[in-house]
Design a protein around this motif. Structure first.
Motif, PDB file in Angstrom:
ATOM      1  N   MET A 124     -33.888  73.540 -32.690  1.00 27.67           N
ATOM      2  CA  MET A 124     -33.286  73.085 -31.425  1.00 27.67           C
ATOM      3  C   MET A 124     -31.753  73.076 -31.523  1.00 27.67           C
ATOM      4  O   MET A 124     -31.096  72.127 -31.082  1.00 27.67           O
ATOM      5  CB  MET A 124     -33.795  71.686 -31.067  1.00 27.67           C
ATOM      6  CG  MET A 124     -35.311  71.604 -30.843  1.00 27.67           C
ATOM      7  SD  MET A 124     -35.935  72.671 -29.513  1.00 27.67           S
ATOM      8  CE  MET A 124     -35.194  71.918 -28.061  1.00 27.67           C
ATOM      9  N   GLY A 125     -31.200  74.126 -32.139  1.00 27.61           N
ATOM     10  CA  GLY A 125     -29.741  74.252 -32.222  1.00 27.61           C
ATOM     11  C   GLY A 125     -29.101  73.190 -33.105  1.00 27.61           C
ATOM     12  O   GLY A 125     -27.911  72.910 -32.979  1.00 27.61           O
ATOM     13  N   GLY A 126     -29.870  72.597 -34.015  1.00 27.30           N
ATOM     14  CA  GLY A 126     -29.294  71.616 -34.941  1.00 27.30           C
ATOM     15  C   GLY A 126     -29.418  70.178 -34.461  1.00 27.30           C
ATOM     16  O   GLY A 126     -28.890  69.272 -35.097  1.00 27.30           O
ATOM     17  N   VAL A 127     -30.119  69.962 -33.351  1.00 28.90           N
ATOM     18  CA  VAL A 127     -30.207  68.618 -32.767  1.00 28.90           C
ATOM     19  C   VAL A 127     -31.654  68.113 -32.833  1.00 28.90           C
ATOM     20  O   VAL A 127     -32.559  68.750 -32.285  1.00 28.90           O
ATOM     21  CB  VAL A 127     -29.715  68.627 -31.303  1.00 28.90           C
ATOM     22  CG1 VAL A 127     -29.927  67.274 -30.649  1.00 28.90           C
ATOM     23  CG2 VAL A 127     -28.239  69.014 -31.250  1.00 28.90           C
TER      24      VAL A 127
END
Lengths: 134, 134
Positions: A124-127
Motif C-alpha cells: 500500500m505504498g509503504g502505509v
C-alpha cells in the motif's frame, strides 16, 4: 468497493501535547483522552467535517504502538483506515490481487467495535492500511 | 477554523504499482498519472467518497520527495493536508501557539493552484502537515 477514509491514526508519545495544536491553533473539535485498555492505546479523537484524526498514545506494557514509537520517537502516521461494505469480500479480492492481509486473515473486532483487517504496508505504498466493515 | 482533510499524500517510488492495489483490489476510482513538473512530482489521485489520497512519485532531479524516499525506500506517508478558510490567520495562530510554520511563513501556491503552508512535523505528532486555503 472502497468507501470513506474513516480515519488517519497518528502515534505519539503524548496525545495531550499533540492535541493541543489541533485544538488551540487550528480550532479543531478535540475529545478528551479515551483509554482503550483492550487495544493498548489512549486516543484523542480530532473531528473534522469529513473524517477523523485519531491521536494514539501507548497504554500499558503490551501496547501495539510501543515498537513503532521506539523506531519513531517523534511520532508519526501509524495507519490509515478505509471503510468497506463486506470485509471478507474485500480481503479475498486483496489476496487475489497479490496484496498481503496481516495475521490469519480472519477479521478482528477493532477499536470502533467493528470487524477490521490490516493490509501489509509494502502493498500500500509503504502505509499500514486498515479496512473496517461499516 | 480547521476544515476538511483535503488529502493524504503517500510517497512511493512507483505510483503505477501503488495505484494498482487501490484500483484492482479495492475498486477505488484512480486517475491516470499526472505529471506536475513545477512541483517535481508525478501524482495519481485516488478519489474516495469523502476525501482524496494522492500517490506521489519523484519527477525530475530536484523532486521534493527524493530525500524522503532515500530515507524510506518502501515509501510511506509524506504529509496530510487540512483546509483552512484564511491561511494567514491560521499561520498567525499556529505561530502564536508555538508551532513552527516552515519556510519564510509566506504562503506558496501549491499543486492545486491554492495558497499552502507546511507545519513542522514535530509540532503535529510527527506528521508533516500542509494547510491549504480553500
Amino acid at each position: 468497493m472502497i468507501g470513506r477514509l474513516n480515519h488517519v491514526a497518528i502515534a505519539t508519545a503524548d496525545v495531550a501535547a499533540a492535541s493541543k495544536v489541533y485544538a488551540e491553533a487550528l480550532g479543531a473539535e478535540v475529545s478528551d483522552p479515551v483509554d482503550l485498555p483492550e487495544h493498548g492505546v489512549r486516543v484523542v479523537f480530532v473531528t473534522l467535517p469529513n473524517t477523523k484524526v485519531e491521536l494514539l498514545e501507548p497504554l500499558g506494557p503490551g501496547s501495539p504502538i510501543t515498537a513503532f514509537l521506539e523506531r519513531n520517537p517523534a511520532g508519526g502516521l501509524h495507519h490509515v483506515c478505509y471503510e468497506v461494505g463486506d470485509i471478507r469480500a474485500a480481503a479475498a479480492q486483496l489476496v487475489a490481487s497479490g496484496a498481503r492481509v496481516l495475521g490469519d486473515g480472519e477479521p478482528k473486532i477493532g477499536a470502533h467495535g467493528k470487524p477490521v483487517l490490516f493490509i501489509h504496508p509494502k502493498d500500500m505504498g509503504g502505509v499500514l492500511t486498515e479496512i473496517e466493515e461499516v
